[in-house]
Write an enzyme that holds these catalytic residues in place. Sequence first.
Site, PDB file in Angstrom:
ATOM      1  N   LYS A   1      46.003  42.867  33.811  1.00  0.00           N
ATOM      2  CA  LYS A   1      46.516  43.651  34.949  1.00  0.00           C
ATOM      3  C   LYS A   1      47.856  42.965  35.681  1.00  0.00           C
ATOM      4  CE  LYS A   1      45.195  44.016  39.172  1.00  0.00           C
ATOM      5  NZ  LYS A   1      46.555  44.117  39.638  1.00  0.00           N
TER       6      LYS A   1
ATOM      7  N   GLU B   1      44.411  29.609  38.246  1.00  0.00           N
ATOM      8  CA  GLU B   1      45.511  28.751  38.425  1.00  0.00           C
ATOM      9  C   GLU B   1      45.917  29.469  39.962  1.00  0.00           C
ATOM     10  OE1 GLU B   1      46.872  26.550  36.784  1.00  0.00           O
ATOM     11  OE2 GLU B   1      46.124  26.709  34.946  1.00  0.00           O
TER      12      GLU B   1
ATOM     13  N   CYS C   1      54.436  28.728  42.711  1.00  0.00           N
ATOM     14  CA  CYS C   1      53.122  27.807  43.099  1.00  0.00           C
ATOM     15  C   CYS C   1      53.714  26.310  43.211  1.00  0.00           C
ATOM     16  CB  CYS C   1      52.078  28.289  41.932  1.00  0.00           C
ATOM     17  SG  CYS C   1      52.485  27.851  40.122  1.00  0.00           S
TER      18      CYS C   1
ATOM     19  N   GLU D   1      50.078  28.016  52.330  1.00  0.00           N
ATOM     20  CA  GLU D   1      51.194  28.339  51.450  1.00  0.00           C
ATOM     21  C   GLU D   1      52.083  29.302  52.058  1.00  0.00           C
ATOM     22  OE1 GLU D   1      49.696  30.195  47.828  1.00  0.00           O
ATOM     23  OE2 GLU D   1      50.861  28.751  46.652  1.00  0.00           O
TER      24      GLU D   1
HETATM   25  P1  NAD Z   1      46.855  37.452  44.695  1.00  0.00           P
HETATM   26  O1  NAD Z   1      45.858  36.622  44.979  1.00  0.00           O
HETATM   27  O2  NAD Z   1      47.230  38.374  46.200  1.00  0.00           O
HETATM   28  O3  NAD Z   1      46.941  38.525  43.445  1.00  0.00           O
HETATM   29  C1  NAD Z   1      46.933  38.045  42.339  1.00  0.00           C
HETATM   30  C2  NAD Z   1      46.332  39.200  41.285  1.00  0.00           C
HETATM   31  O4  NAD Z   1      45.174  39.178  41.536  1.00  0.00           O
HETATM   32  C3  NAD Z   1      47.103  40.779  41.531  1.00  0.00           C
HETATM   33  O5  NAD Z   1      47.210  41.318  40.197  1.00  0.00           O
HETATM   34  C4  NAD Z   1      46.145  41.513  42.575  1.00  0.00           C
HETATM   35  O6  NAD Z   1      46.267  42.694  42.388  1.00  0.00           O
HETATM   36  C5  NAD Z   1      44.825  40.633  41.711  1.00  0.00           C
HETATM   37  N1  NAD Z   1      43.591  41.164  42.713  1.00  0.00           N
HETATM   38  C6  NAD Z   1      43.593  41.146  44.005  1.00  0.00           C
HETATM   39  N2  NAD Z   1      42.111  41.038  44.477  1.00  0.00           N
HETATM   40  C7  NAD Z   1      41.526  41.182  43.161  1.00  0.00           C
HETATM   41  C8  NAD Z   1      40.127  41.117  42.980  1.00  0.00           C
HETATM   42  N3  NAD Z   1      39.152  41.406  43.965  1.00  0.00           N
HETATM   43  N4  NAD Z   1      39.589  41.192  41.904  1.00  0.00           N
HETATM   44  C9  NAD Z   1      40.410  41.207  40.820  1.00  0.00           C
HETATM   45  N5  NAD Z   1      41.664  41.067  40.897  1.00  0.00           N
HETATM   46  C10 NAD Z   1      42.438  40.917  42.093  1.00  0.00           C
HETATM   47  O7  NAD Z   1      48.234  36.547  44.604  1.00  0.00           O
HETATM   48  P2  NAD Z   1      49.752  37.326  44.735  1.00  0.00           P
HETATM   49  O8  NAD Z   1      50.066  37.312  46.218  1.00  0.00           O
HETATM   50  O9  NAD Z   1      50.198  38.374  43.835  1.00  0.00           O
HETATM   51  O10 NAD Z   1      50.374  35.719  44.156  1.00  0.00           O
HETATM   52  C11 NAD Z   1      50.787  34.595  44.704  1.00  0.00           C
HETATM   53  C12 NAD Z   1      49.622  33.416  44.383  1.00  0.00           C
HETATM   54  O11 NAD Z   1      49.714  33.225  43.405  1.00  0.00           O
HETATM   55  C13 NAD Z   1      50.328  32.283  45.489  1.00  0.00           C
HETATM   56  O12 NAD Z   1      48.953  31.738  45.929  1.00  0.00           O
HETATM   57  C14 NAD Z   1      50.679  31.443  44.218  1.00  0.00           C
HETATM   58  O13 NAD Z   1      50.487  29.870  44.580  1.00  0.00           O
HETATM   59  C15 NAD Z   1      49.698  31.864  43.227  1.00  0.00           C
HETATM   60  N6  NAD Z   1      50.455  31.301  41.939  1.00  0.00           N
HETATM   61  C16 NAD Z   1      49.524  30.161  41.292  1.00  0.00           C
HETATM   62  C17 NAD Z   1      50.358  29.836  40.066  1.00  0.00           C
HETATM   63  C18 NAD Z   1      49.707  28.572  39.168  1.00  0.00           C
HETATM   64  O14 NAD Z   1      50.003  28.406  38.066  1.00  0.00           O
HETATM   65  N7  NAD Z   1      48.879  27.818  39.821  1.00  0.00           N
HETATM   66  C19 NAD Z   1      51.243  30.629  39.455  1.00  0.00           C
HETATM   67  C20 NAD Z   1      51.648  31.544  40.063  1.00  0.00           C
HETATM   68  C21 NAD Z   1      51.349  31.845  41.345  1.00  0.00           C
END
Ligand code: NAD
Length: 499
Positions: free
Chosen positions: A197, A272, A306, A403
């Site tokens: 997804k 992650e 990230c 962040e």
């Molecule tokens: P987010 O947590 O808002 O969303 C990530 C994904 O999770 C999206 O596809 C979203 O639709 C889905 N999601 C949301 N609620 C959910 C639920 N209850 N159940 C299942 N899926 C759900 O994050 P974002 O805003 O899309 O991305 C930014 C974040 O990602 C930042 O915190 C960044 O640090 C992190 N990130 C981490 C890494 C890493 O490798 N550690 C890499 C890239 C981004």
Amino acid sequence: MSATQVEILESVSRFLQRSHGLYIDGRWQESTAAGRMAVWNPADGRQIASVADASADDVNRAVNSARHAFESRIWADMLPAIRERVLLRFADLVEQHAEELAQLETLEQGKSIAISRAFELGCTLNWMRYTAGLTTKISGRTLELSIPMPEGARYQAWTRKEPTGVVAGIVPWNFPLMIGMWKVMPALAAGCVIVIKPSETTPLTLLRVAELASEAGVPDGVFNVVTGQGSTCGAALVNHPAVAKVSFTGSTQTGKQIARSAADRLTRVTLELGGKNPALVLKDADPVLVVEGLMTGSFLNQGQVCAASSRIYIEAPLFDRLTADFEQAVKSLKVGPGLDASAHINPVVSLAHQHKIGAFIDEARASGATLLSGDAGPGNGGFYVAPTLVVNPDAGLRLVREEVFGPVINLVRVADAAEGLRLANDTEYGLTASVWTQNLGQALDYSARLQAGTVWINSHTLIDANLPFGGMKQSGTGRDFGPDWLDGYCEEKSVCVRY
Ligand code: NAD
């Protein structure tokens, strides 16, 4: 059109005009939900496409298709060398469509076309081929045993790695194709099947590569894509009883929610998550290297990385010089659309994210912190944020502790390296860190004492398929990449023979 403006390919325009469905069982299927989700171009705030907003029924259909494919053993029992060849063919097809995919990525995410080409495609292809190669290297061990009974019996044992089953991949919006493939490729290399997804903000490139996977010979049902909201489609996916493993990349808040629901069924999870990554600059560091390395480390993809450095602790003797150099570097950045290859800083991903970053900046300004900002970008409805340095902010400010995920970094003067180390580690996160020095002993000492899953010496944010990556503390659990990457997608079975 200016000389640096990229011309959109015909194939990209055609793809945007499609009525996108869900990719299930090797073909496009309609969603049972009537609602659609708009996809916006961050460079001008206009809608460019719409995708399905999948319901729980749709997710159930996708997971059942994956389960059926897994149980048929069509993929898991394929000779590893043939599975590897299919995955290499998949990489070749992605490469043949590289410019199309790079343009789609820039259009939906906002990032520079140069970054889309170099990272979302160039690096992703390296990762795809590296992971395809792991298919033929899956191995266990033979084990000597000391079981004393019955008298005279002898035993031999070994372990084997078996694919975990149906994987749910949940992807954020900052590197939609690259991070998507960080889930698809190890799952498929291990012999698992996947339902992935993408983020609701950036769904297009994963939809496009799903077709390429089928064209490469990935059997129907092995690679499925559902688009939808996190709270509905995402939650239905991670909570589905047939899902054996969740590979999640996103915010710490969502990651914790997923870990809680996975705990009910002991579903395997890799998380992650977010970071608030420090760079510790010691007084003997090379100032030119520091500014060059941390400008990239902090502002790549508008800081929506990230691993990005966002808290820079500088030993007092270098502080004024480096602050002046960073200010000059930030003020020289051209801010413009991602399709203008000459722009260094591009819009952030969405209007909501632009507002979120703005609130952090407003709070810092209200606290009396010194803000040094660069170009604010074209005023055309795009989601631009001026690259900004916040000098010596109060340690309690949200922008120091949380962040921001934007082009905003903190420069902090520290009396000595010990104070810098204390402040660097004073965070609930532990994703990445860097230490900048020309002294080998200091470099080794501080790389061991910084609390982060990855520590760079004299660089920041640069990752590689062969270098394990993941978080300590609230930045996650599990590791991606490296020679042991497939372990996260396998069960280790012990086999014991009496003879
Ligand atoms: P987010 O947590 O808002 O969303 C990530 C994904 O999770 C999206 O596809 C979203 O639709 C889905 N999601 C949301 N609620 C959910 C639920 N209850 N159940 C299942 N899926 C759900 O994050 P974002 O805003 O899309 O991305 C930014 C974040 O990602 C930042 O915190 C960044 O640090 C992190 N990130 C981490 C890494 C890493 O490798 N550690 C890499 C890239 C981004």
